[in-house]
Scaffold this active site. Structure first.
Site, PDB file in Angstrom:
ATOM      1  N   LYS A  11       0.822  -1.214   0.000  1.00  0.00           N
ATOM      2  CA  LYS A  11       0.000   0.000   0.000  1.00  0.00           C
ATOM      3  C   LYS A  11       0.865   1.277   0.000  1.00  0.00           C
ATOM      4  O   LYS A  11       2.085   1.223   0.251  1.00  0.00           O
ATOM      5  CB  LYS A  11      -0.939  -0.043   1.206  1.00  0.00           C
ATOM      6  CG  LYS A  11      -1.985  -1.157   1.101  1.00  0.00           C
ATOM      7  CD  LYS A  11      -3.038  -1.013   2.184  1.00  0.00           C
ATOM      8  CE  LYS A  11      -4.110  -2.085   2.063  1.00  0.00           C
ATOM      9  NZ  LYS A  11      -5.196  -1.903   3.056  1.00  0.00           N
ATOM     10  N   TYR A  51     -12.524  -2.181  -4.096  1.00  0.00           N
ATOM     11  CA  TYR A  51     -13.048  -2.322  -2.725  1.00  0.00           C
ATOM     12  C   TYR A  51     -14.577  -2.199  -2.693  1.00  0.00           C
ATOM     13  O   TYR A  51     -15.133  -1.810  -1.663  1.00  0.00           O
ATOM     14  CB  TYR A  51     -12.434  -1.250  -1.828  1.00  0.00           C
ATOM     15  CG  TYR A  51     -11.030  -1.565  -1.333  1.00  0.00           C
ATOM     16  CD1 TYR A  51     -10.770  -2.697  -0.566  1.00  0.00           C
ATOM     17  CD2 TYR A  51      -9.968  -0.716  -1.595  1.00  0.00           C
ATOM     18  CE1 TYR A  51      -9.501  -2.980  -0.087  1.00  0.00           C
ATOM     19  CE2 TYR A  51      -8.687  -0.981  -1.120  1.00  0.00           C
ATOM     20  CZ  TYR A  51      -8.464  -2.116  -0.361  1.00  0.00           C
ATOM     21  OH  TYR A  51      -7.203  -2.386   0.123  1.00  0.00           O
ATOM     22  N   ARG A  87      -2.006 -14.081   4.024  1.00  0.00           N
ATOM     23  CA  ARG A  87      -2.703 -13.362   5.096  1.00  0.00           C
ATOM     24  C   ARG A  87      -2.008 -13.554   6.439  1.00  0.00           C
ATOM     25  O   ARG A  87      -1.915 -12.636   7.248  1.00  0.00           O
ATOM     26  CB  ARG A  87      -4.170 -13.805   5.155  1.00  0.00           C
ATOM     27  CG  ARG A  87      -4.948 -13.326   3.939  1.00  0.00           C
ATOM     28  CD  ARG A  87      -6.380 -13.795   3.943  1.00  0.00           C
ATOM     29  NE  ARG A  87      -7.167 -13.168   4.981  1.00  0.00           N
ATOM     30  CZ  ARG A  87      -7.698 -11.950   4.892  1.00  0.00           C
ATOM     31  NH1 ARG A  87      -7.492 -11.208   3.816  1.00  0.00           N
ATOM     32  NH2 ARG A  87      -8.422 -11.472   5.874  1.00  0.00           N
ATOM     33  N   ARG A 104       2.593  -6.284   8.318  1.00  0.00           N
ATOM     34  CA  ARG A 104       1.912  -5.129   8.909  1.00  0.00           C
ATOM     35  C   ARG A 104       2.561  -4.700  10.210  1.00  0.00           C
ATOM     36  O   ARG A 104       2.620  -3.502  10.523  1.00  0.00           O
ATOM     37  CB  ARG A 104       0.430  -5.470   9.101  1.00  0.00           C
ATOM     38  CG  ARG A 104      -0.319  -5.493   7.764  1.00  0.00           C
ATOM     39  CD  ARG A 104      -1.691  -6.089   7.883  1.00  0.00           C
ATOM     40  NE  ARG A 104      -2.498  -5.837   6.691  1.00  0.00           N
ATOM     41  CZ  ARG A 104      -3.559  -6.540   6.358  1.00  0.00           C
ATOM     42  NH1 ARG A 104      -3.951  -7.567   7.109  1.00  0.00           N
ATOM     43  NH2 ARG A 104      -4.248  -6.233   5.275  1.00  0.00           N
TER      44      ARG A 104
END
Ligand code: CMP
Length: 139
Positions: A11, A51, A87, A104
């Site tokens: 991102k 999205y 994930r 993350r």
């Protein structure tokens, strides 16, 4: 377990902080095959369509604004059980709750600025990979 393909996005927060290489290294060291990769500046229409399942959520406009705030890196990852394994490597959606050995946890800040995205099921992986890559862009 089957060989799967999943969409990964680095991102704008992680690209802007110069962390794209760090994320890619984590992906390669975890054994994923990167079958497609490109850097892109998303338009509002591209982010909104991508999205669309979140369009009724209160955070939708902020999410689209964030995803169009700077370049992203788009990838298709292939591996056995790739969807759940990517994930797991990303960590929880809220980067503030993510462990230090996750993407993350290392590169994200909070639930919005969370450094990465991954498809959550085979159906979404099929939609999301096709949203950004055509059949000639996958090797
Ligand atoms: P991602 O995995 O890209 O999928 C949808 C995104 O919406 C998610 O990561 C978060 O960045 C964002 N998101 C989910 N829940 C919230 C929330 N409560 N507030 C702000 N952003 C959110």
């Amino acid at each position: 377990m089957a060989i799967e393909r999943t969409l990964a996005i680095i991102k704008p927060d992680a690209v802007a902080s110069g962390s794209a290489g760090g994320v890619i290294t984590m992906i390669e060291e975890a054994g994923f095959n990167i079958v497609a990769m490109k850097k892109a500046q998303l338009t509002a229409a591209q982010a909104e369509g991508f999205y669309h399942v979140h369009s009724a959520r209160p955070f939708f406009r902020d999410l689209v604004d964030f995803m169009t705030s700077g370049p992203v890196v788009l990838m298709i990852l292939e591996a056995e059980d790739a969807i759940s394994r990517w994930r797991e490597l990303m960590g929880p959606t809220d980067a503030a709750k993510a462990g230090p050995d996750t993407v993350r946890g290392r590169f994200g800040t909070n639930i919005e600025r969370n450094a990465s995205h991954g498809s959550d099921a085979p159906e979404t992986a099929a939609f999301e990979t096709a949203w950004f890559f055509n059949c000639f862009e996958r090797v």
